[in-house]
Design a protein around this motif. Structure first.
Motif, mmCIF file in Angstrom:
data_model
loop_
_atom_site.group_PDB
_atom_site.id
_atom_site.type_symbol
_atom_site.label_atom_id
_atom_site.label_comp_id
_atom_site.label_asym_id
_atom_site.label_seq_id
_atom_site.Cartn_x
_atom_site.Cartn_y
_atom_site.Cartn_z
ATOM 1 N N ARG A 99 36.034 34.184 40.683
ATOM 2 C CA ARG A 99 36.465 33.853 42.034
ATOM 3 C C ARG A 99 37.176 32.501 41.981
ATOM 4 N NH1 ARG A 99 35.691 38.406 42.316
ATOM 5 N NH2 ARG A 99 34.329 39.587 43.721
ATOM 6 N N TRP A 101 40.983 30.028 42.995
ATOM 7 C CA TRP A 101 42.443 30.049 42.922
ATOM 8 C C TRP A 101 42.946 30.344 41.528
ATOM 9 C CZ3 TRP A 101 44.864 30.471 47.285
ATOM 10 C CH2 TRP A 101 44.316 29.916 48.447
ATOM 11 N N SER A 104 42.489 33.953 40.555
ATOM 12 C CA SER A 104 43.401 34.805 41.313
ATOM 13 C C SER A 104 44.824 34.701 40.775
ATOM 14 C CB SER A 104 43.368 34.431 42.795
ATOM 15 O OG SER A 104 42.065 34.605 43.321
ATOM 16 N N ARG A 143 42.286 35.239 51.232
ATOM 17 C CA ARG A 143 43.380 34.402 50.728
ATOM 18 C C ARG A 143 43.556 34.576 49.225
ATOM 19 N NH1 ARG A 143 40.863 28.260 51.074
ATOM 20 N NH2 ARG A 143 38.808 28.739 50.162
ATOM 21 N N HIS A 144 42.451 34.816 48.519
ATOM 22 C CA HIS A 144 42.547 35.043 47.076
ATOM 23 C C HIS A 144 43.117 36.426 46.772
ATOM 24 C CE1 HIS A 144 39.181 31.837 46.470
ATOM 25 N NE2 HIS A 144 40.382 31.290 46.588
#
Length: 233
Positions: A99, A101, A104, A143-144
């Protein structure tokens, strides 16, 4: 016919050419890709939060890693698909186990590279977006998810940049493939034969010309074909 292979495949072919080319070379590249995928996914699964303790995930990974079909299609048949599925698998495992940023971004880049090799990876984007792979205690934030499905096509488009000089021919091979390609005919052969018969029947009544089928002609081999007992077409 302009090639149907996307740019990621062209880069793999180019690497093989730089290394001397040949069938053994390209198969070796595919084996390295597959081995790297298995090693990377195994490491991610073993370091994830309680991931390796889950019997379902462990069994799925082992069944894939030891699947004889993977060995045959990669090391023996040398199918290009390994370049797409290894990158896609790694991207999806990263989506599943990590998990944040950075994870991703990495997952999006891997899936985008997979799509650049073969478009099958496009099917993963809606699955990621709607949380199909969200199977952990830590939720995969919207958002991810959006970051993954945004980065992936951007990476694919970037791979096309060196080939933009092809202009209108960039995707011409797909049209030829859709119109002409045949393989594993099955029931298609029955439909094709029936349609040819119908054309001949209509042609007899002046409504169609069954002789208008597209045929390959190789005029330079006329004499050879005749000696072999073949027709010209």
């Amino acid at each position: 016919v302009p090639t149907i292979y996307p740019p990621g495949a062209q880069y793999l072919f180019q690497i093989n050419a730089l290394l001397g080319g040949g069938l053994v070379g390209i198969k070796s590249i595919f084996v390295v890709l597959e081995a790297g995928c298995v090693a990377l996914c195994g490491w991610w699964l073993s370091t994830g939060d309680r991931a390796w303790s889950r019997a379902r995930l462990r069994l799925a990974f082992v069944l894939y890693a030891l699947n004889p079909l993977v060995f045959v299609e990669t090391a023996w048949s040398g199918h290009l698909d390994v370049g797409a599925w290894s990158l896609l698998t790694a991207g999806l495992v990263l989506v599943e186990r990590r998990r944040g940023w950075r994870a991703s971004l990495g997952a999006g880049a891997l899936i985008g590279a997979s799509i650049a090799v073969k478009f099958l990876g496009l099917l993963a984007l809606p699955l990621v977006l709607f949380g199909i792979f969200d199977d952990t205690d830590v939720p995969f934030e919207w958002r991810h998810r959006l970051l993954v499905v945004t980065v992936a096509p951007l990476v694919t488009l970037m791979a096309y940049v060196p080939f933009l000089g092809a202009g209108s021919d960039l995707f011409a091979g797909f049209g030829t493939y859709a119109e002409k390609w045949r393989g594993n005919d099955g029931a298609y052969r029955v439909v094709y034969r029936t349609s040819r018969y119908d054309l001949r029947q209509w042609g007899g009544r002046g409504r169609a010309d069954a002789s208008s089928d597209v045929l390959f002609r190789f005029d330079q081999y006329d004499d050879l074909f005749r000696r072999m007992g073949w027709t010209q077409e």
